[in-house]
Structures are given as structure tokens and as C-alpha cells.
Design a protein around this motif. Structure first.
Motif, short mmCIF file in Angstrom:
data_model
loop_
_atom_site.label_atom_id
_atom_site.label_comp_id
_atom_site.label_asym_id
_atom_site.label_seq_id
_atom_site.Cartn_x
_atom_site.Cartn_y
_atom_site.Cartn_z
N UNK A 116 0.81 -1.21 0.00
CA UNK A 116 0.00 0.00 0.00
C UNK A 116 0.85 1.27 0.00
N UNK A 117 2.08 1.15 0.45
CA UNK A 117 2.93 2.35 0.55
C UNK A 117 3.18 2.98 -0.82
N UNK A 118 3.02 2.19 -1.87
CA UNK A 118 3.20 2.72 -3.21
C UNK A 118 2.14 3.77 -3.54
N UNK A 119 0.99 3.71 -2.82
CA UNK A 119 -0.09 4.66 -3.06
C UNK A 119 0.07 5.92 -2.22
N UNK A 120 1.04 5.93 -1.32
CA UNK A 120 1.25 7.07 -0.43
C UNK A 120 2.28 8.02 -1.01
N UNK A 121 2.30 9.22 -0.48
CA UNK A 121 3.28 10.20 -0.92
C UNK A 121 4.68 9.79 -0.46
N UNK A 122 5.70 10.10 -1.23
CA UNK A 122 7.05 9.66 -0.88
C UNK A 122 7.60 10.28 0.40
N UNK A 123 7.03 11.42 0.84
CA UNK A 123 7.55 12.08 2.04
C UNK A 123 6.93 11.54 3.33
N UNK A 124 6.00 10.59 3.25
CA UNK A 124 5.39 9.99 4.43
C UNK A 124 6.38 9.07 5.11
N UNK A 125 6.45 9.15 6.43
CA UNK A 125 7.35 8.32 7.22
C UNK A 125 7.00 6.85 7.02
N UNK A 126 7.89 6.09 6.40
CA UNK A 126 7.59 4.70 6.05
C UNK A 126 7.42 3.80 7.27
N UNK A 127 8.32 3.83 8.28
CA UNK A 127 8.10 2.98 9.47
C UNK A 127 6.78 3.26 10.17
N UNK A 128 6.41 4.55 10.28
CA UNK A 128 5.14 4.89 10.92
C UNK A 128 3.97 4.37 10.09
N UNK A 129 4.05 4.51 8.78
CA UNK A 129 2.99 4.01 7.90
C UNK A 129 2.82 2.51 8.08
N UNK A 130 3.93 1.77 8.11
CA UNK A 130 3.88 0.31 8.26
C UNK A 130 3.23 -0.07 9.58
#
Length: 465
Positions: free
Chosen positions: A147-161
Motif C-alpha cells: 500500500x505504501x506505493x499509493x502514499x506520498x514519498x515524504x510519508x514516514x515509512x516505518x510509521x505508515x507500516x
């Protein structure tokens, strides 16, 4: 007298606009428009809840749909509707009241749990905890990479996960706890672990240098130590003083509990892990060890009705204003939604079913184990709380938020018919619970002392055990 004629009067006077004449636009009066928002929200949620009860669905779906209908996905299409009832300058007050309701709801959830029972029954709870938390959270974290591919690149990846993982990891634990407690298997809710994961995700979501996230985690650990090692014993001393005088519900003791709630919420908000986490911890430390004590039951009873029937519909309305189903306009998005329904269901139902069967192999059938797995797959308010916090922190994009809201609604709708087909059609009377009705959302049950539920064919039988 000079004060009222001085510049200080204008400086400290309320900033809320107020009409000078009855003929002026009522939208300029924030109190009037807020009362109208509350009126529209409550009446629509009760109408929808009543209508949905005839098709055996929980009232929480009515509250969720109320927010969606009042938001931009439905009535927002009517010209002038949103600008009148939900004008941008009125949303701050609505969000503030909704956040206050969320704080009290999380305090209520903390009151309904007993941490001491986790220590006493950990040998029996470990298998089910592993199945219902570790596996779904792991699958959720893996899914988040897709799903991270649908998010903006500046979003914190560990927090998103971690937000996606914790959102999938939460379950209807009170349903499981009440059913298994009746069979002497487990005696408490198990999702405290997921709350810790969510707190870590919130800490990481603030962005900035990694060292700041580490500081937040250390402050969170210090906060928990102070709450359980310092505040809890002190509150227990005060409670013991009034309990021995047969005055457990003394107003000063109740005020002390409320002050602990507000203080914990304030500290957790200041250290960047959101006020709701502090409210949840405050509910956990309310004294309940003394035999015959009913303080936590008394507090939960006082909070429950107002929180669930008043504050939560407002929270869902505020959430619905952030839900944009119009963004779900591609085949890929709908494919993702269907995939999420399947993935979340598999992540919950299969592990819980297998573990329940292992633990109850001598007393229950496969159909019972599958029924528990279906119940554990129920979504509810807590999942939407996680999603809303993610949106507020800028971790979850509006598209992903809307996808998960729709997924939650689908899963709640499917719970009752699946449970009926799998188990209740033949064995409905064999599941006994002191408080649980399959049509009341597990995390949001309204006490039967306050509301009378209509007689229903698929209702789980209750007993006084």
C-alpha cells in the motif's frame, strides 16, 4: 468597571462570533451551528441504527454511515449543504468536541480491562494472543509495503507500516474474552500489545531526526513507569481510604480519577503519542484489586451512555468529513479494497480458528472455533480511531483512509450472516456470555440497563454466569 471598557476586555473576550440580530446569518454563531450539527448527527445515527437493527446489524454501522452520509461522499454533493452545516470555520469546534469524546472512550476501554488478569492467565492466553496479534500484525505490516506505493514519498515509512499493521491487528477482543471466559479458557482482553505498537507508530510519525523518535519512545516508557509505579499506588491509597469508610463513590475520589485522566492525556499529547493513549493508560490504573470494589464499574457506567450515544456519533461525523469515496474511482483501487477484505479476513480467521480449536479441542467443535475466528474479524470503533489518528498525523493519505473505512464497513456487515451460517443456525444457544450480543459491536456495547434491545432471532444467548 474599567476592565470591561479597556482593551483587555476585547483581548480576553470569547473569539466565538455571535450574531447581533436574529435576522443575521445563523452560520456566524458557532454555538448555534454546532448544536445544529449535533442535532443532525444524533437523529440520523439513531434512525439508521434502528433501520439496520431489522437486518441484524450493529448500531455502530449506523454511526459510521451517518458520518459518511453527512460528509462529502453523499450529502456533500448537494449545493450549499456543506457550506451551511459544515462550513470550514465551524469544523475546529466539532473536531475538538469529537477528540474529547475519544479521550473519554479510550478511558472507558481502559476501565473495561484488568491488567492483573493478564499476569495470572498468561499460560492459557499466550497461544490465542500469538494467533490474534502477532500473525495479523505481521501480515498487516507486509501488506503495508504494497500500500505504501499509493502514499506520498515524504510519508514516514516505518510509521505508515506500523499504523497499517496495528489497524489490521486490532480485533473484537471483548467478544472473545467473554466467550472463552464462560468456558474457563481466558479471562481478559489481549489487545494492549497492539496499543503499544500504535503508540510507537505515533511516535515515529512526527518525522524529523531519528533521535527525536527515540526521545519520544524513551519518554513514553518513562510515562508508563510513572503511571504504574507512582500514580497507581497513590491512587490506590486514596481509594483504600474511602473504601474502608464505605464511601467508594465519594465525589473527591471520582474527581481524582478524572484528574488522572486529564493529566495522563495531557502528558501523552505533549510527548507526541496522542492524548488517547494516556486516557487508555489512565483507565488501566484505576483501582480494582480490593474485593468488593466497584469503582471501575461505577466510572464506566457513568461514562458509557454519554460517550457512546453522544460523543461517538460526533466522532464518526468528524471522520466522515474526511472520507472521500469519490476518490475510489479506479479499477485498481477497488481491486485493492477486495484484496484487503480477503487478506484481513484470512489474517484473523484462520490463525484464531486453529488456535481456538487447539485450546478447546476437548470441549468445542470446529464450528465453534470458526465462529470465534469470525467474531475476532469484526471491525469497530477502535480500528477507525487508528485510521483517524493516522490521517491527523499525515501518515495515511485520504485515499487509503477511505479504502480502509469501506473495508471496515464491509467486514462488519459480513460478521452477522457468516456467524449465523457457520454456528448460530444450529448451536446459537450454546454460546453464553454475560454481556455480549453479536449485534452490538464488541468494543462499543451499550449497557442493557440503559437500552433495551429488540428480540432477535440470531442473538447469542445470555446467562448470569
Amino acid at each position: 468597571m474599567y476592565f470591561f471598557n479597556s482593551p483587555f476586555h476585547h483581548q480576553f473576550s470569547p473569539s466565538m462570533p455571535h450574531r447581533k440580530s436574529v435576522f443575521e446569518d445563523p452560520r456566524e454563531d458557532l454555538l448555534a451551528i454546532f448544536l445544529l450539527q449535533v442535532f443532525a448527527t444524533l437523529i440520523l445515527s439513531k434512525i439508521l441504527g434502528k433501520c439496520l437493527s431489522f437486518i441484524h446489524q450493529p448500531a455502530v454501522i449506523g454511526q459510521i454511515l451517518t458520518g459518511i452520509i453527512l460528509g462529502p461522499s453523499a450529502l456533500g454533493f448537494i449545493p450549499g449543504f456543506s457550506s451551511f452545516l459544515f462550513a470550514p470555520h465551524t469544523l475546529n469546534s466539532l473536531q475538538l468536541i469529537a477528540s474529547l469524546g475519544l479521550i473519554f472512550f479510550m478511558f472507558y476501554l481502559g476501565l473495561k480491562m484488568d491488567p492483573s488478569e493478564i499476569r495470572q492467565g498468561w499460560r492459557r492466553t499466550l497461544p490465542i494472543a500469538s494467533a490474534s496479534i502477532i500473525i495479523p500484525v505481521s501480515i498487516g505490516c507486509t501488506t503495508s509495503l504494497w500500500l505504501y506505493k499509493m502514499a506520498a514519498p515524504d510519508i514516514n515509512k516505518p510509521a505508515f507500516i506500523l499504523f497499517i499493521g496495528s489497524g489490521i491487528g486490532f480485533s473484537a477482543f471483548p467478544v472473545l474474552a467473554s466467550i472463552l471466559q464462560a468456558n474457563n479458557i481466558i479471562t481478559t482482553s489481549l489487545d494492549i500489545v497492539v496499543w503499544v505498537i500504535l503508540a510507537i507508530a505515533t511516535a515515529l510519525s512526527k518525522g524529523g531526526p531519528t533521535i527525536e523518535g527515540l526521545y519520544t519512545l524513551l519518554l513514553t516508557f518513562a510515562f508508563l513507569l510513572i503511571m504504574f509505579i507512582v500514580v497507581r499506588p497513590l491512587l490506590s491509597l486514596v481509594h483504600r481510604y474511602y473504601f474502608r469508610r464505605n464511601d467508594e463513590h465519594n465525589i473527591y475520589l471520582i474527581v481524582c480519577c478524572i484528574l488522572v485522566l486529564l493529566g495522563a492525556s495531557f502528558v501523552s499529547e505533549v510527548i507526541n503519542i496522542h492524548a488517547f493513549f494516556g486516557a487508555f493508560v489512565a483507565g488501566l490504573i484505576i483501582p480494582r484489586k480490593m474485593k468488593g470494589s466497584s469503582l471501575h464499574d461505577f466510572l464506566s457506567a457513568q461514562i458509557e451512555l454519554l460517550c457512546i450515544e453522544f460523543f461517538l456519533p460526533l466522532y464518526f461525523t468528524n471522520s466522515g468529513l474526511k472520507t472521500h469515496f469519490t476518490m475510489l474511482n479506479t479499477v485498481q483501487i477497488w481491486y485493492t479494497i477486495l484484496s484487503l477484505v480477503v487478506i484481513i479476513s484470512i489474517a484473523k480467521i484462520i490463525p484464531v480458528t486453529l488456535m481456538t480449536r487447539i485450546v478447546t479441542r476437548k470441549r468445542q467443535t470446529w464450528s465453534y472455533a470458526l465462529a470465534v475466528g469470525i467474531l475476532m474479524n469484526t471491525r469497530g470503533i477502535v480500528q477507525l480511531v487508528v485510521l483517524n489518528v493516522g490521517v491527523e498525523l499525515g501518515v495515511l493519505p485520504p485515499v487509503i483512509f477511505s479504502m480502509f473505512v469501506l473495508t471496515a464497513v464491509i467486514l462488519i456487515f459480513l460478521t452477522s450472516p457468516l456467524l449465523y451460517l457457520v454456528y448460530l443456525r444450529k448451536n446459537g444457544k450454546e454460546i453464553a456470555s454475560t454481556e455480549t450480543n453479536v449485534y452490538n459491536n464488541p468494543m462499543e456495547r451499550v449497557s442493557q440497563d440503559h437500552t433495551r434491545q429488540p428480540s432477535r432471532k440470531w442473538k447469542i444467548a445470555t446467562s448470569d454466569c
